[in-house]
Design an enzyme around this catalytic site. Structure first.
Site, PDB file in Angstrom:
ATOM      1  N   HIS A 176       0.092 -24.036  43.739  1.00 46.94           N
ATOM      2  CA  HIS A 176      -0.406 -24.232  42.368  1.00 46.94           C
ATOM      3  C   HIS A 176       0.434 -25.292  41.642  1.00 46.94           C
ATOM      4  CE1 HIS A 176      -1.550 -19.863  43.029  1.00 46.94           C
ATOM      5  NE2 HIS A 176      -2.710 -20.389  42.694  1.00 46.94           N
ATOM      6  N   LEU A 221       1.493 -17.617  40.594  1.00 46.68           N
ATOM      7  CA  LEU A 221       1.638 -19.023  40.966  1.00 46.68           C
ATOM      8  C   LEU A 221       2.720 -19.249  42.025  1.00 46.68           C
ATOM      9  CD1 LEU A 221       1.359 -20.625  37.405  1.00 46.68           C
ATOM     10  CD2 LEU A 221      -0.463 -20.106  39.044  1.00 46.68           C
ATOM     11  N   GLN A 238     -16.093 -13.695  40.637  1.00 45.62           N
ATOM     12  CA  GLN A 238     -16.014 -14.363  41.940  1.00 45.62           C
ATOM     13  C   GLN A 238     -15.509 -13.437  43.053  1.00 45.62           C
ATOM     14  OE1 GLN A 238     -13.122 -17.372  40.419  1.00 45.62           O
ATOM     15  NE2 GLN A 238     -12.219 -17.221  42.454  1.00 45.62           N
ATOM     16  N   SER A 254      -1.663 -16.681  46.993  1.00 47.68           N
ATOM     17  CA  SER A 254      -1.207 -15.520  46.213  1.00 47.68           C
ATOM     18  C   SER A 254      -1.342 -14.257  47.064  1.00 47.68           C
ATOM     19  CB  SER A 254      -2.036 -15.382  44.943  1.00 47.68           C
ATOM     20  OG  SER A 254      -2.005 -16.597  44.234  1.00 47.68           O
ATOM     21  N   ARG A 255      -2.321 -14.244  47.945  1.00 44.14           N
ATOM     22  CA  ARG A 255      -2.555 -13.054  48.779  1.00 44.14           C
ATOM     23  C   ARG A 255      -1.455 -12.850  49.834  1.00 44.14           C
ATOM     24  NH1 ARG A 255      -7.861 -14.636  47.723  1.00 44.14           N
ATOM     25  NH2 ARG A 255      -9.118 -12.975  46.820  1.00 44.14           N
ATOM     26  N   MET A 311      -5.790 -18.457  39.220  1.00 44.94           N
ATOM     27  CA  MET A 311      -5.865 -17.007  38.994  1.00 44.94           C
ATOM     28  C   MET A 311      -4.448 -16.417  38.918  1.00 44.94           C
ATOM     29  SD  MET A 311      -9.285 -15.670  40.819  1.00 44.94           S
ATOM     30  CE  MET A 311      -8.692 -15.607  42.494  1.00 44.94           C
ATOM     31  N   GLY A 312      -3.460 -17.282  38.764  1.00 45.79           N
ATOM     32  CA  GLY A 312      -2.096 -16.788  38.569  1.00 45.79           C
ATOM     33  C   GLY A 312      -1.391 -16.414  39.855  1.00 45.79           C
ATOM     34  N   ASP A 360      -8.640 -24.349  49.562  1.00 44.79           N
ATOM     35  CA  ASP A 360      -9.979 -23.780  49.382  1.00 44.79           C
ATOM     36  C   ASP A 360     -10.976 -24.934  49.437  1.00 44.79           C
ATOM     37  OD1 ASP A 360      -9.208 -20.902  48.579  1.00 44.79           O
ATOM     38  OD2 ASP A 360      -7.964 -22.155  47.300  1.00 44.79           O
TER      39      ASP A 360
HETATM   40  P1  AMP Z   1      -6.252 -19.570  42.948  1.00 44.44           P
HETATM   41  O1  AMP Z   1      -5.231 -19.150  41.956  1.00 44.44           O
HETATM   42  O2  AMP Z   1      -6.099 -18.957  44.286  1.00 44.44           O
HETATM   43  O3  AMP Z   1      -7.661 -19.492  42.399  1.00 44.44           O
HETATM   44  O4  AMP Z   1      -5.986 -21.126  43.185  1.00 44.44           O
HETATM   45  C1  AMP Z   1      -5.994 -22.030  42.119  1.00 44.44           C
HETATM   46  C2  AMP Z   1      -5.994 -23.413  42.682  1.00 44.44           C
HETATM   47  O5  AMP Z   1      -4.834 -23.607  43.489  1.00 44.44           O
HETATM   48  C3  AMP Z   1      -7.212 -23.678  43.581  1.00 44.44           C
HETATM   49  O6  AMP Z   1      -7.678 -24.998  43.352  1.00 44.44           O
HETATM   50  C4  AMP Z   1      -6.624 -23.549  44.967  1.00 44.44           C
HETATM   51  O7  AMP Z   1      -7.317 -24.288  45.946  1.00 44.44           O
HETATM   52  C5  AMP Z   1      -5.223 -24.116  44.748  1.00 44.44           C
HETATM   53  N1  AMP Z   1      -4.318 -23.660  45.800  1.00 44.44           N
HETATM   54  C6  AMP Z   1      -4.145 -22.383  46.227  1.00 44.44           C
HETATM   55  N2  AMP Z   1      -3.278 -22.353  47.252  1.00 44.44           N
HETATM   56  C7  AMP Z   1      -2.894 -23.637  47.480  1.00 44.44           C
HETATM   57  C8  AMP Z   1      -2.017 -24.273  48.414  1.00 44.44           C
HETATM   58  N3  AMP Z   1      -1.355 -23.583  49.345  1.00 44.44           N
HETATM   59  N4  AMP Z   1      -1.873 -25.611  48.351  1.00 44.44           N
HETATM   60  C9  AMP Z   1      -2.552 -26.346  47.425  1.00 44.44           C
HETATM   61  N5  AMP Z   1      -3.398 -25.813  46.522  1.00 44.44           N
HETATM   62  C10 AMP Z   1      -3.572 -24.480  46.540  1.00 44.44           C
END
Ligand code: AMP
Length: 275
Positions: free
Chosen positions: A35, A31, A59, A185-186, A28-29, A149
């Site tokens: 990511h 990054l 979602q 990202s949060r 979801m960017g 996640d």
């Molecule tokens: P999101 O952009 O939050 O939807 O995350 C995209 C992907 O990155 C998902 O598969 C997340 O589980 C993974 N992700 C997010 N944060 C982390 C992190 N700290 N370490 C590894 N993978 C991550």
């Protein structure tokens, strides 16, 4: 690196990779290194790497959370370009993705009915919907998801097992900052003073891992929930089996501890393996 915004441009681009193995990293960017670690795993495993950036509205169970979600495409593209990603798909609108949706019904064996499934009603329906569409479009051989996640990773594995048997779902370890805070990202939305409270989440998970050697599940969960209340608005602290996410009494199977809590206005989740 090619950046495409429409399905037809994506299809045109994919023709170039017909004879190659494709690794897909949906995001979801905004990054961060978490990511990027997924992207690096994809680069190692596949001949071509495709990343999507799409803040998927279906979602989000909370409009405020959706509206506040951080977006910075320029920075994201700079990071992906540095890694030599082949194609980035940034759909120009939600309609671009959802217009021709043929919904699938996925039985997730209850994996979606606990923890995030309880506290973010409809969240996993949205995840399954968007991944169904993205998998059909990208047709990857491998897709990479973070253990950050973990429940989502299990949902996707279960979905792929039934509906996308040709896609290997690969889980990647959680990337953390120097204090142990799981990258998210949060985290960008956390107030400065809330950062120190956020770090306590991983400390608590680690404490639960130590306690697991001596105490029963319920005592650990109760203790951690009461400790969470001191610095956050807790949603859950639960210990579950790693595959089916069932709660069990014994300690012979592999288990993880999961936490979700609001720090200030920001909802954070984390988990670790505890045995
Ligand atoms: P999101 O952009 O939050 O939807 O995350 C995209 C992907 O990155 C998902 O598969 C997340 O589980 C993974 N992700 C997010 N944060 C982390 C992190 N700290 N370490 C590894 N993978 C991550």
């Amino acid at each position: 690196m090619k950046v495409v915004h429409t399905i037809s441009d994506l299809n045109n681009e994919l023709i170039n990779y017909k004879s190659k193995s494709i690794g897909f990293v949906p995001t979801m960017g905004s990054l961060h290194d978490g990511h990027i670690s997924l992207v690096q795993n994809a680069l190692l495993k596949a001949e071509a790497v495709i990343v999507s950036i799409f803040v998927n509205p279906t979602q989000f169970n909370n409009t405020k959370d959706f509206n506040n979600y951080p977006i910075d495409y320029d920075k994201d593209l700079e990071k992906l370009d540095k890694e030599n990603v082949d194609v980035v798909f940034i759909p120009k609108s939600a309609a671009e993705i959802y217009n021709n949706e043929k919904p699938i019904k996925v039985d997730l064996n209850g994996i979606d009915e606990v923890m995030e499934g309880v506290h973010r009603k409809g969240h996993f329906d949205g995840v399954v919907r968007v991944l169904n569409l993205l998998f059909l479009l990208v047709k990857p051989h491998y897709a990479f998801f973070g253990e950050k996640d973990y429940q989502q990773l299990m949902v996707v594995k279960s979905m792929a097992k039934k509906h996308f048997k040709n896609i290997e779902i690969i889980g990647c370890p959680t990337k953390r900052d120097q204090n142990g805070l799981a990258m998210s990202s949060r985290n960008l939305l956390l107030k400065k003073e809330d950062h120190n409270r956020a770090i306590k989440l991983i400390k608590l998970l680690e404490e639960s891992k130590l306690m697991f050697q001596t105490y029963d599940h319920k005592s650990i969960e109760d203790y951690c929930m009461s400790k969470l209340k001191k610095f956050s608005i807790p949603e859950y602290f639960e210990i579950r089996e790693i595959d089916c996410l069932r709660k069990v009494g014994g300690k012979t199977t592999k288990q993880r501890a999961f936490v979700a809590a609001k720090i200030g206005d920001i909802r954070l989740i984390d988990n670790i393996e505890i045995n």
